[in-house]
Write a protein that holds these residues in place. Structure first.
Motif, PDB file in Angstrom:
ATOM      1  N   HIS A  56       0.834  -1.197   0.000  1.00 27.83           N
ATOM      2  CA  HIS A  56       0.000   0.000   0.000  1.00 27.83           C
ATOM      3  C   HIS A  56       0.871   1.249   0.000  1.00 27.83           C
ATOM      4  O   HIS A  56       1.932   1.289   0.619  1.00 27.83           O
ATOM      5  CB  HIS A  56      -0.916  -0.020   1.221  1.00 27.83           C
ATOM      6  N   ILE A  57       0.407   2.284  -0.669  1.00 25.41           N
ATOM      7  CA  ILE A  57       1.177   3.523  -0.777  1.00 25.41           C
ATOM      8  C   ILE A  57       1.366   4.181   0.594  1.00 25.41           C
ATOM      9  O   ILE A  57       2.377   4.845   0.835  1.00 25.41           O
ATOM     10  CB  ILE A  57       0.537   4.491  -1.786  1.00 25.41           C
ATOM     11  N   ALA A  58       0.428   3.985   1.506  1.00 25.25           N
ATOM     12  CA  ALA A  58       0.581   4.562   2.849  1.00 25.25           C
ATOM     13  C   ALA A  58       1.739   3.904   3.585  1.00 25.25           C
ATOM     14  O   ALA A  58       2.503   4.580   4.279  1.00 25.25           O
ATOM     15  CB  ALA A  58      -0.714   4.416   3.636  1.00 25.25           C
ATOM     16  N   LEU A  59       1.894   2.600   3.433  1.00 30.41           N
ATOM     17  CA  LEU A  59       3.020   1.894   4.055  1.00 30.41           C
ATOM     18  C   LEU A  59       4.343   2.349   3.454  1.00 30.41           C
ATOM     19  O   LEU A  59       5.325   2.590   4.176  1.00 30.41           O
ATOM     20  CB  LEU A  59       2.860   0.378   3.878  1.00 30.41           C
ATOM     21  N   ALA A  60       4.377   2.504   2.155  1.00 27.65           N
ATOM     22  CA  ALA A  60       5.594   2.968   1.491  1.00 27.65           C
ATOM     23  C   ALA A  60       5.945   4.386   1.921  1.00 27.65           C
ATOM     24  O   ALA A  60       7.116   4.704   2.176  1.00 27.65           O
ATOM     25  CB  ALA A  60       5.419   2.888  -0.027  1.00 27.65           C
ATOM     26  N   SER A  61       4.950   5.236   2.043  1.00 30.15           N
ATOM     27  CA  SER A  61       5.186   6.616   2.477  1.00 30.15           C
ATOM     28  C   SER A  61       5.634   6.660   3.932  1.00 30.15           C
ATOM     29  O   SER A  61       6.520   7.445   4.290  1.00 30.15           O
ATOM     30  CB  SER A  61       3.914   7.448   2.308  1.00 30.15           C
ATOM     31  N   LEU A  62       5.050   5.820   4.778  1.00 30.73           N
ATOM     32  CA  LEU A  62       5.461   5.749   6.181  1.00 30.73           C
ATOM     33  C   LEU A  62       6.916   5.310   6.296  1.00 30.73           C
ATOM     34  O   LEU A  62       7.691   5.893   7.065  1.00 30.73           O
ATOM     35  CB  LEU A  62       4.557   4.795   6.952  1.00 30.73           C
ATOM     36  N   ALA A  63       7.307   4.309   5.529  1.00 30.80           N
ATOM     37  CA  ALA A  63       8.688   3.826   5.577  1.00 30.80           C
ATOM     38  C   ALA A  63       9.671   4.901   5.119  1.00 30.80           C
ATOM     39  O   ALA A  63      10.699   5.140   5.758  1.00 30.80           O
ATOM     40  CB  ALA A  63       8.834   2.563   4.716  1.00 30.80           C
ATOM     41  N   ALA A  64       9.351   5.583   4.028  1.00 27.52           N
ATOM     42  CA  ALA A  64      10.235   6.633   3.523  1.00 27.52           C
ATOM     43  C   ALA A  64      10.307   7.807   4.499  1.00 27.52           C
ATOM     44  O   ALA A  64      11.386   8.346   4.760  1.00 27.52           O
ATOM     45  CB  ALA A  64       9.756   7.112   2.152  1.00 27.52           C
ATOM     46  N   ALA A  65       9.173   8.186   5.074  1.00 28.08           N
ATOM     47  CA  ALA A  65       9.160   9.297   6.028  1.00 28.08           C
ATOM     48  C   ALA A  65       9.904   8.934   7.305  1.00 28.08           C
ATOM     49  O   ALA A  65      10.609   9.776   7.881  1.00 28.08           O
ATOM     50  CB  ALA A  65       7.722   9.693   6.346  1.00 28.08           C
ATOM     51  N   SER A  66       9.771   7.698   7.750  1.00 31.26           N
ATOM     52  CA  SER A  66      10.504   7.256   8.932  1.00 31.26           C
ATOM     53  C   SER A  66      12.001   7.301   8.684  1.00 31.26           C
ATOM     54  O   SER A  66      12.777   7.731   9.551  1.00 31.26           O
ATOM     55  CB  SER A  66      10.089   5.842   9.328  1.00 31.26           C
ATOM     56  N   PHE A  67      12.408   6.862   7.514  1.00 36.25           N
ATOM     57  CA  PHE A  67      13.829   6.933   7.160  1.00 36.25           C
ATOM     58  C   PHE A  67      14.325   8.380   7.240  1.00 36.25           C
ATOM     59  O   PHE A  67      15.355   8.659   7.856  1.00 36.25           O
ATOM     60  CB  PHE A  67      14.053   6.369   5.756  1.00 36.25           C
TER      61      PHE A  67
END
Length: 165
Positions: A56-67
């Motif tokens: 899901h795009i929300a999971l991908a965005s969360l991972a990138a933002a966390s990084f």
């Protein structure tokens, strides 16, 4: 396989360029530009790599933002600028403008144009589908970048002796 790698590198490159563009728009110091590009590039690489595995795009965005949130703090201490100088320009290109646009377009078509009941049901589905994706991505971006900044900032303030006793 090489096409996929080149595609990921291309979209990551443009993510870095977009981050630099927002950095310049916000008048960040010149010596931070390359770092902002690198963070934008790596955040784009993380986001689009996760999307390649059909998550899901929300999971991908969360991972990138966390990084970005976790990495911007040590970089900020090393370069002597606030972490938001690095994290905010990097996050702005990840804001889900497409989903916001589609949500508003569906609402407008539902309210002002469409009269067929079957098509109105499809518009309702599109409103909620795009609207919730937009909200989930925004929540992922917010928590992904804010939580590391809050957690790490508390420790760094204590180390500097600036915390109230």
């Amino acid at each position: 396989m090489t096409d996929l790698i080149f595609h990921l590198l291309e979209v990551s490159f443009w993510s870095g360029i977009a981050a630099v563009g927002f950095g310049i728009l916000f008048n960040v110091p010149r010596k931070t530009i390359f770092t902002i590009f690198a963070l934008g590039f790596l955040a784009g690489l993380i986001k689009f790599s996760i999307l390649q595995f059909e998550h899901h795009i929300a999971l991908a965005s969360l991972a990138a933002a966390s990084f970005v949130g976790w990495v911007s703090i040590p970089i900020a201490h090393k370069i002597h600028h606030p972490p938001v100088v690095f994290s905010i320009p990097t996050m702005i290109p990840m804001i889900p403008g497409y989903f916001a646009y589609e949500t508003i377009l569906s609402i407008m078509n539902f309210v002002f144009i469409e009269t067929d009941p079957e098509k109105r049901l499809l518009l309702i589905d599109a409103m909620f589908s795009h609207g919730f994706k937009m909200i989930y991505v925004l929540i992922g971006l917010t928590f992904g970048v804010a939580l590391p900044l809050l957690v790490m900032n508390k420790g760094s303030i204590k180390q500097l002796g600036g915390a109230p006793s």
